[in-house]
Design an enzyme around this catalytic site. Structure first.
Site, short mmCIF file in Angstrom:
data_model
loop_
_atom_site.label_atom_id
_atom_site.label_comp_id
_atom_site.label_asym_id
_atom_site.label_seq_id
_atom_site.Cartn_x
_atom_site.Cartn_y
_atom_site.Cartn_z
N ARG A 44 -0.75 -2.09 4.24
CA ARG A 44 0.85 -2.80 4.34
C ARG A 44 1.12 -4.24 4.80
NH1 ARG A 44 6.05 -2.57 6.97
NH2 ARG A 44 7.70 -2.14 5.11
N GLU B 93 1.89 9.45 -12.24
CA GLU B 93 0.64 8.64 -11.72
C GLU B 93 -0.54 9.11 -12.68
OE1 GLU B 93 1.95 9.99 -9.38
OE2 GLU B 93 2.55 8.19 -7.40
N HIS C 158 -1.62 0.28 1.41
CA HIS C 158 -0.75 1.51 2.15
C HIS C 158 -1.57 2.26 2.57
CE1 HIS C 158 3.06 -0.58 1.50
NE2 HIS C 158 4.06 0.13 1.35
N ASP D 221 6.64 4.83 7.43
CA ASP D 221 7.05 6.25 6.70
C ASP D 221 6.33 6.92 7.05
OD1 ASP D 221 8.13 5.25 4.42
OD2 ASP D 221 6.66 3.80 2.83
#
Lengths: 278, 316
Positions: free
Chosen positions: B167, B58, B109, B117
């Site tokens: 999400r 990232e 998300h 998750d």
């Protein structure tokens, strides 16, 4: 190919002048990253006074070559070069690092003409350069991006994300130079967080590696030509340099990473540069 | 409450990117190995030469995007919010925001509604750590239609923008033709007893709470604050003036988040009693989204209870 005598003399004299100005600004501003500024000088002189296609009167020229000093703390040396080239009135460098001055320790591209990206947090500039080079390719432009990293900077994780990305995206319109002066702030790179075998690391990541003496203009110019000619893989020059180069009492001494100068040490430093030039 | 279907907000982003691909040749998109999940794959399939998968890296992704923005491109950098805002925060701060670069950051998300998750993937801090950065604009759309419009509006403006998406499917509260303007909050209900200021899909839960409160004779003012920075101070002050007390609703840490942003406005210009619906200084966990909403005190029933509590504090 060896540089002709006049060209070699021109570059050497320019490098000495730049080093003198770095010393003087370090004196007037009260303290700067002088050690690394002196180690990078010959490399920067070769780029700015021989290789890069730039016009200091038109700092925003679309087709100019770009240079990113990923080792942003070398800003004092970069500012001297830009001032000498006429990007701005070099007299204003007397304000370097003063409150309200456009020149901070780490150069701000919004304030200093000729600075292609702000740097200072290590490991950022390399990825910026890759983005610029890919951006140029998307636009079908032929200009080149040059990026210089410090060797201590190579300890930062994002550098290796970028080292992985450039060969992946076949970024060959960029030349990467590592100023391998062997010293971080706290000590030698090998004591603090070892980088060797450095050549093998870059090669394993898919780079063409050119090792050279970062204070020998013949080697530097040959190396940059070789790097610029690499079309199958990106090229990195590992330039072996001396931190504090040219000032005898600063050379290879970590305490000159960042320091100030008083009248006595400034004059000693200028004397040493003069002596070395003979 | 009028509902026009349901869709995840991240879909609005993906559709917005495809539209931008068609109308703006300068738009490029980056992802970090989550293109299917974030929906950037829709753009990638249509515009493969303008899409870059940076892999799970990232920091380099943000730096490359910064470099491209300096070349006149408009990069949309995308991955899960927790990763893009956290792992690459230094690049967002010192490379993107410091130089006011034209980089757009999509964080998918957001919130505990990510579900199974769990804590590692549930972004609960991005509003705080993005809004603290000078030059940054922070958008948190309430539904997929608004997410689409926010994506297009982000490309229109110059400078860094963070966009927050969720999400799960959430109800569509807005229509495609409804106006959207960065920095302009949207009034959903006008009431006089208590203000419910919500961001993201918490607008839906605030509306549910308002309906429940109405049955008890309480009239709630509901404001959709899709732009957390720059925040619509006048709209917030209007609620405070009319209701004299309010509740902020966010699927995010209350510390320094949306509620904090509202509190900063009120403390300066019109202090009124407040309650903060959001995650109360703890990490998320795995579970079913609707069950987690109860566990973390985010549901309409919790909002309604907080509304009654803050009204009491205001002497109502």
């Amino acid at each position: 190919m060896a540089l002709d005598a006049a060209e070699l003399k021109r570059l050497k004299q320019k490098a000495r002048q730049i080093r003198e100005e770095i010393v003087k600004i370090t004196y007037t501003c009260g303290g700067a990253h002088i050690g690394g500024a002196l180690s990078q000088t010959d490399l920067m002189v070769a780029l700015y006074y021989k290789f890069m296609n730039i016009d200091p009167k038109k700092p925003e020229l679309a087709n100019r070559d770009r240079f990113i000093l990923s080792k942003g703390h070398g800003g004092v040396g970069h500012a001297v070069v830009l001032g000498d080239l006429g990007y701005f009135d070099k007299e204003t460098l007397k304000e370097f690092n003063k409150t309200g001055s456009p020149f901070g320790m780490h150069l701000d591209c919004l304030k200093v003409p000729g600075v292609d990206a702000s740097t200072g947090s290590l490991g950022h500039g390399f990825s910026i350069a890759i983005g610029m080079a890919i951006g140029a390719r998307l636009q079908g432009k032929k200009w080149r991006t040059y990026v210089m990293l410090g060797d201590g900077e190579l300890q930062a994780g994002p550098v290796w994300e970028s080292a992985m990305a450039a060969p992946h995206f076949k970024v060959t319109n960029m030349t990467t130079i590592v100023d391998r002066n062997m010293l971080c702030i706290d000590g030698s790179t090998e004591e603090i967080m070892a980088l060797e075998p450095l050549k093998a690391k870059w090669e394993a990541f898919g780079w063409k590696v050119i090792e050279l003496d970062g204070h020998d203009f013949n080697e530097i110019c040959d190396g940059i030509e070789l790097a610029n000619a690499s079309k199958d893989q990106p090229a990195v020059i590992i330039a072996k340099t001396v931190k504090g180069k040219g000032v005898d009492f600063m050379e290879c001494d970590k305490k000159w990473h960042y320091a100030g100068l008083d009248d006595v040490t400034m004059n000693k430093a200028l004397e040493s540069l003069k002596k070395g030039a003979k | 409450m009028q509902i026009y279907g349901e869709k995840p907000t991240r879909f609005g982003y993906g559709e917005g990117l495809v539209k931008l691909g068609e109308i703006n040749p300068n738009v490029v998109v980056f992802d970090a190995d989550l293109a299917k999940s974030t929906t950037t794959i829709w753009f990638a399939e249509k515009f493969p030469t303008r899409f870059f998968d940076a892999g799970i890296a990232e920091q380099n992704m943000l730096g490359m995007a910064a470099g491209m923005s300096l070349m006149g491109k408009i990069p949309f950098v995308t991955t899960y919010g927790v990763f893009v805002s956290g792992r690459a925060w230094d690049q967002i701060r010192t490379t993107v925001c410091y130089s006011n670069l034209n980089v757009k950051i999509g964080g998918a998300h957001g919130g505990v509604s990510v579900g199974p998750d769990g804590a590692t993937h549930q972004a609960l801090e991005e509003i705080t750590i993005m809004r603290v950065l000078p030059n940054m604009t922070v958008l948190s759309p309430c539904d997929a239609n608004e997410a689409y419009k926010a994506t297009l509006a982000a490309a229109e403006m110059r400078g860094p923008v963070y966009l927050r998406f969720g999400r799960e499917k959430v109800p569509l509260l807005t229509k495609p033709e409804d106006p959207f303007e960065i920095g302009k909050a949207v009034v959903y209900r006008r009431g006089a007893d208590v203000g419910l200021l919500a961001t993201g899909h918490m607008v839906y839960h605030a509306l549910l709470a308002a309906e429940a409160l109405e049955k008890e004779g309480v009239s709630a003012y509901v404001l959709n604050v899709h732009t957390i920075k720059p925040i619509d101070e006048e709209a917030i002050l209007d609620v405070a003036a009319k209701c004299k007390c309010l509740v902020t609703c966010e699927e995010h840490q209350v510390t320094g988040g949306f509620g904090g942003a509202v509190a900063e406005v009120l403390a300066k210009r019109r202090p009124v009693p407040m309650r903060f619906i959001g995650v109360q200084d703890r990490f998320g966990e795995s579970g079913k989204p609707d069950e987690l909403f109860e566990v973390f005190g985010l549901s309409a029933a919790h909002i309604a209870a907080a509304a009654k509590d803050v009204m009491k504090a205001a002497g109502k």
